[in-house]
Design a protein around this motif. Structure first.
Motif, PDB file in Angstrom:
ATOM      1  N   LEU A 241      47.257  13.920  -5.799  1.00 50.30           N
ATOM      2  CA  LEU A 241      46.472  12.746  -6.134  1.00 50.30           C
ATOM      3  C   LEU A 241      46.478  12.559  -7.646  1.00 50.30           C
ATOM      4  O   LEU A 241      46.130  13.475  -8.393  1.00 50.30           O
ATOM      5  CB  LEU A 241      45.031  12.900  -5.628  1.00 50.30           C
ATOM      6  N   PHE A 242      46.887  11.380  -8.080  1.00 49.04           N
ATOM      7  CA  PHE A 242      46.948  11.076  -9.511  1.00 49.04           C
ATOM      8  C   PHE A 242      45.735  10.236  -9.886  1.00 49.04           C
ATOM      9  O   PHE A 242      45.541   9.125  -9.386  1.00 49.04           O
ATOM     10  CB  PHE A 242      48.245  10.330  -9.827  1.00 49.04           C
ATOM     11  N   LEU A 243      44.900  10.775 -10.774  1.00 48.91           N
ATOM     12  CA  LEU A 243      43.661  10.113 -11.171  1.00 48.91           C
ATOM     13  C   LEU A 243      43.536  10.102 -12.696  1.00 48.91           C
ATOM     14  O   LEU A 243      43.117  11.083 -13.305  1.00 48.91           O
ATOM     15  CB  LEU A 243      42.457  10.843 -10.569  1.00 48.91           C
ATOM     16  N   PRO A 244      43.902   9.001 -13.349  1.00 53.74           N
ATOM     17  CA  PRO A 244      43.720   8.929 -14.803  1.00 53.74           C
ATOM     18  C   PRO A 244      42.232   8.900 -15.159  1.00 53.74           C
ATOM     19  O   PRO A 244      41.419   8.355 -14.413  1.00 53.74           O
ATOM     20  CB  PRO A 244      44.415   7.619 -15.174  1.00 53.74           C
ATOM     21  N   ASN A 245      41.903   9.507 -16.301  1.00 56.29           N
ATOM     22  CA  ASN A 245      40.496   9.558 -16.750  1.00 56.29           C
ATOM     23  C   ASN A 245      39.602  10.088 -15.631  1.00 56.29           C
ATOM     24  O   ASN A 245      38.650   9.451 -15.195  1.00 56.29           O
ATOM     25  CB  ASN A 245      40.028   8.174 -17.203  1.00 56.29           C
ATOM     26  N   ILE A 246      39.891  11.266 -15.206  1.00 51.84           N
ATOM     27  CA  ILE A 246      39.295  11.855 -14.012  1.00 51.84           C
ATOM     28  C   ILE A 246      37.785  12.010 -14.136  1.00 51.84           C
ATOM     29  O   ILE A 246      37.248  12.328 -15.203  1.00 51.84           O
ATOM     30  CB  ILE A 246      39.967  13.224 -13.742  1.00 51.84           C
ATOM     31  N   THR A 247      37.076  11.716 -13.027  1.00 54.91           N
ATOM     32  CA  THR A 247      35.639  11.958 -12.907  1.00 54.91           C
ATOM     33  C   THR A 247      35.378  12.574 -11.535  1.00 54.91           C
ATOM     34  O   THR A 247      36.224  12.499 -10.636  1.00 54.91           O
ATOM     35  CB  THR A 247      34.816  10.664 -13.039  1.00 54.91           C
ATOM     36  N   VAL A 248      34.189  13.154 -11.387  1.00 56.44           N
ATOM     37  CA  VAL A 248      33.833  13.739 -10.082  1.00 56.44           C
ATOM     38  C   VAL A 248      33.806  12.661  -9.001  1.00 56.44           C
ATOM     39  O   VAL A 248      34.267  12.879  -7.882  1.00 56.44           O
ATOM     40  CB  VAL A 248      32.467  14.448 -10.175  1.00 56.44           C
ATOM     41  N   GLU A 249      33.277  11.475  -9.353  1.00 58.88           N
ATOM     42  CA  GLU A 249      33.193  10.392  -8.382  1.00 58.88           C
ATOM     43  C   GLU A 249      34.583   9.952  -7.925  1.00 58.88           C
ATOM     44  O   GLU A 249      34.805   9.691  -6.731  1.00 58.88           O
ATOM     45  CB  GLU A 249      32.436   9.202  -8.983  1.00 58.88           C
ATOM     46  N   LYS A 250      35.529   9.863  -8.857  1.00 59.82           N
ATOM     47  CA  LYS A 250      36.898   9.487  -8.496  1.00 59.82           C
ATOM     48  C   LYS A 250      37.531  10.534  -7.579  1.00 59.82           C
ATOM     49  O   LYS A 250      38.196  10.198  -6.595  1.00 59.82           O
ATOM     50  CB  LYS A 250      37.753   9.328  -9.751  1.00 59.82           C
ATOM     51  N   VAL A 251      37.323  11.799  -7.908  1.00 60.15           N
ATOM     52  CA  VAL A 251      37.877  12.871  -7.082  1.00 60.15           C
ATOM     53  C   VAL A 251      37.268  12.823  -5.688  1.00 60.15           C
ATOM     54  O   VAL A 251      37.977  12.917  -4.672  1.00 60.15           O
ATOM     55  CB  VAL A 251      37.627  14.250  -7.730  1.00 60.15           C
ATOM     56  N   GLN A 252      35.954  12.680  -5.625  1.00 62.04           N
ATOM     57  CA  GLN A 252      35.278  12.639  -4.330  1.00 62.04           C
ATOM     58  C   GLN A 252      35.855  11.544  -3.434  1.00 62.04           C
ATOM     59  O   GLN A 252      36.255  11.805  -2.297  1.00 62.04           O
ATOM     60  CB  GLN A 252      33.779  12.401  -4.527  1.00 62.04           C
ATOM     61  N   GLN A 253      35.905  10.329  -3.946  1.00 58.44           N
ATOM     62  CA  GLN A 253      36.358   9.208  -3.121  1.00 58.44           C
ATOM     63  C   GLN A 253      37.835   9.333  -2.766  1.00 58.44           C
ATOM     64  O   GLN A 253      38.225   9.129  -1.614  1.00 58.44           O
ATOM     65  CB  GLN A 253      36.088   7.888  -3.837  1.00 58.44           C
ATOM     66  N   LYS A 254      38.669   9.663  -3.745  1.00 57.86           N
ATOM     67  CA  LYS A 254      40.113   9.726  -3.500  1.00 57.86           C
ATOM     68  C   LYS A 254      40.456  10.836  -2.517  1.00 57.86           C
ATOM     69  O   LYS A 254      41.240  10.645  -1.589  1.00 57.86           O
ATOM     70  CB  LYS A 254      40.847   9.948  -4.821  1.00 57.86           C
ATOM     71  N   VAL A 255      39.870  12.011  -2.713  1.00 55.17           N
ATOM     72  CA  VAL A 255      40.179  13.145  -1.842  1.00 55.17           C
ATOM     73  C   VAL A 255      39.697  12.882  -0.426  1.00 55.17           C
ATOM     74  O   VAL A 255      40.436  13.101   0.549  1.00 55.17           O
ATOM     75  CB  VAL A 255      39.556  14.446  -2.398  1.00 55.17           C
ATOM     76  N   ILE A 256      38.470  12.406  -0.285  1.00 57.30           N
ATOM     77  CA  ILE A 256      37.913  12.214   1.048  1.00 57.30           C
ATOM     78  C   ILE A 256      38.673  11.132   1.811  1.00 57.30           C
ATOM     79  O   ILE A 256      38.978  11.291   3.001  1.00 57.30           O
ATOM     80  CB  ILE A 256      36.408  11.877   0.958  1.00 57.30           C
ATOM     81  N   ILE A 257      39.006  10.021   1.145  1.00 55.16           N
ATOM     82  CA  ILE A 257      39.766   8.970   1.816  1.00 55.16           C
ATOM     83  C   ILE A 257      41.144   9.494   2.210  1.00 55.16           C
ATOM     84  O   ILE A 257      41.659   9.199   3.300  1.00 55.16           O
ATOM     85  CB  ILE A 257      39.886   7.724   0.925  1.00 55.16           C
ATOM     86  N   THR A 258      41.769  10.274   1.343  1.00 53.81           N
ATOM     87  CA  THR A 258      43.067  10.864   1.668  1.00 53.81           C
ATOM     88  C   THR A 258      42.960  11.767   2.891  1.00 53.81           C
ATOM     89  O   THR A 258      43.818  11.743   3.785  1.00 53.81           O
ATOM     90  CB  THR A 258      43.613  11.664   0.474  1.00 53.81           C
ATOM     91  N   GLN A 259      41.911  12.579   2.956  1.00 54.32           N
ATOM     92  CA  GLN A 259      41.725  13.466   4.098  1.00 54.32           C
ATOM     93  C   GLN A 259      41.475  12.680   5.381  1.00 54.32           C
ATOM     94  O   GLN A 259      41.990  13.038   6.449  1.00 54.32           O
ATOM     95  CB  GLN A 259      40.555  14.419   3.814  1.00 54.32           C
ATOM     96  N   VAL A 260      40.695  11.607   5.295  1.00 49.69           N
ATOM     97  CA  VAL A 260      40.436  10.773   6.472  1.00 49.69           C
ATOM     98  C   VAL A 260      41.729  10.128   6.956  1.00 49.69           C
ATOM     99  O   VAL A 260      42.008  10.081   8.164  1.00 49.69           O
ATOM    100  CB  VAL A 260      39.375   9.695   6.139  1.00 49.69           C
ATOM    101  N   GLU A 261      42.534   9.626   6.027  1.00 45.39           N
ATOM    102  CA  GLU A 261      43.800   9.008   6.408  1.00 45.39           C
ATOM    103  C   GLU A 261      44.759  10.019   7.028  1.00 45.39           C
ATOM    104  O   GLU A 261      45.596   9.656   7.864  1.00 45.39           O
ATOM    105  CB  GLU A 261      44.440   8.346   5.186  1.00 45.39           C
TER     106      GLU A 261
END
Length: 471
Positions: A241-261
């Motif tokens: 997962l590529f996340l520029p200017n990383i934050t906890v909120e970005k990681v949470q949403q991106k990771v969880i959506i990826t796992q759901v998909e």
């Protein structure tokens, strides 16, 4: 180079021994090819001369014939003779492993890299796979020449690295498959591992970031690499997962959506539906305003026991197709009453209210009609006005002064918010509204339908029959 290869082989054997027992865990989990099967793999990658030289060892194979899916841009597909049995099942055209008892087979191939090894270039689908197979465990060894310094990412946990006199060596190992490779120079490196996440960044992240991240609840334990930055093509990688200017909120949403998909097949479903499923599975509502509204509305309709059952039923749907219709059916079972709440929200831009639907078939003058909705709202039974009244022989329209319903001999006007209606130019006062709007759609209340339009209404367990005068 021979010395480099010798060192590489020694390190591979040394570190690989630690993982030997882990490979054995999966050796007894081989199933039928028709139903899908499981295998493990070990991959050796050497970058030299502008290409990746790859040796791939498949282990714990079933005895049936297996189709090899070579990377699209691979060249020189061949057998890799590791021992006298390592190519015993490889077909002459190198497209299949033939039926046989040998459970380990090895192949080799080359992936040419246009312009050589480029920093921040995501190399997608560069590794071979077996059709219908599920990789249970992977180990990847990567070596480059000593003067090429940088960090490799595979999506698997990084086990160790060595900088030697002639080569640089990296080893990754863990559960699941690996499809893509990523390399970046310039101080970019693994900063930390938090649970099933490896965090890669060029600059160190603050301790508070990791403290917050430890409290985030994710859906699965499949390892993912989270990269603070982008790749030069702006595309996503498998397990990266590529996340520029990383934050906890970005990681949470991106990771969880990826796992759901990964866990569900959403087809063409709207993005908010994925966020809604993820919110219920994790117990944390996040995402768009529509996601928050839909999730909160569903929660408000449920008891604590129903909410627990809803989550359990969602978990049971893992691996299956999820869309608004299937989730509405599931929601109806949990609530014990029919609803099309999610389907209707997918059809409108504005939030649609929660309504229970009468699931019975609707017949008008003995003809089945599929475009009429019957809903329960505020203890009233409402029928979708446009479709029903047209089937009864009326013309409907919306004008400046309200909702108009006309036929050759009868004419109605229903103001939107006034305590009256007009019939054939005569005004009649009312306490309740005969026709009302729900999420921009007009509905007529059941008792008013019978009173004003003189219909006969019969109900059974299977159907609702509406009959106009003279029919």
């Amino acid at each position: 180079m021979k010395i480099a290869v010798s060192i590489f082989s020694f390190l591979a054997i040394l570190i690989g021994t630690v993982l030997f027992m882990q490979f054995q865990v999966y050796s007894d989990e081989v199933g039928s090819v028709d139903k899908g099967y499981k295998y493990s793999q070990e991959i050796e990658i050497v970058y030299r001369g502008g290409s990746l030289d790859i040796r791939q060892h498949f282990k714990n194979l079933p005895k049936e014939e297996l189709t090899i899916e070579w990377p699209r841009n691979s060249i020189n597909p061949n057998c890799f003779i590791e021992n006298e049995h390592s190519c015993a099942r490889l077909s002459e055209d190198s497209k299949k492993f033939k039926e046989g008892e040998t459970r380990a087979q090895s192949i080799s191939y080359v992936i040419p890299l246009e312009n050589g090894l480029q920093s921040r270039k995501l190399m997608k689908n560069v590794l071979a796979t077996l059709k219908n197979g599920n990789v249970q465990f992977s180990t990847v060894h990567i070596t480059t020449e000593q003067e090429i310094e940088g960090q490799w990412v595979t999506g698997l946990p990084l086990i160790g690295e060595q900088k030697l006199s002639l080569v640089n060596y990296s080893m990754f190992s863990g559960e699941g498959p690996v499809k893509d490779l990523f390399w970046q120079d310039g101080g970019f490196r693994l900063q930390n591992e938090i649970g099933a996440l490896s965090i890669y960044s060029k600059t160190p992240l603050k301790p508070g970031f990791y403290e917050k991240l430890q409290n985030v609840k994710f859906i699965s334990e499949e390892h993912l690499a989270v990269i603070n930055g982008t790749n030069i093509d702006g595309i996503e990688g498998s397990r990266m997962l590529f996340l520029p200017n990383i934050t906890v909120e970005k990681v949470q949403q991106k990771v969880i959506i990826t796992q759901v998909e990964t866990n569900y097949d959403f087809g063409e479903s709207p993005h908010w539906l994925k966020e809604m499923v993820a919110s219920f599975l994790t117990g944390t509502v996040f995402g768009s305003e529509k996601t928050k509204y839909v999730s909160a509305t569903i929660t408000s309709q449920m008891t604590d026991d129903q909410l627990a059952e809803w989550k359990e039923r969602l978990l049971e749907m893992e691996g299956k197709t999820l869309n608004t219709e299937s989730l509405d059916a599931l929601l109806s079972e949990v609530l014990g009453a029919s609803t099309k709440y999610l389907t209707m929200n997918a059809q409108t831009n504005q939030p649609y209210p929660f309504l229970f639907n009468d699931p019975r078939k609707i017949y008008v003058n003995e003809e089945k009609q599929s475009d009429i909705q019957v809903v329960l709202k505020d203890a009233e039974v409402l029928y979708s006005a446009d479709s029903l009244l047209k089937h009864l022989g009326y013309d409907v329209s919306i004008g400046e002064n309200g909702y108009y319903v006309t036929s050759e001999t009868r004419a109605f006007r229903f103001p939107n918010d006034s305590g009256f209606y007009v019939f054939n130019q005569r005004r009649y006062n009312t306490v309740s509204l005969p026709v009302k709007q729900v999420a921009g759609q007009y509905f007529i209340e059941e008792s008013w339908l019978q009173r004003l339009f003189l219909v006969e209404l019969k109900k059974s367990e299977e159907r609702i029959t509406i009959t106009a005068p003279g029919n």
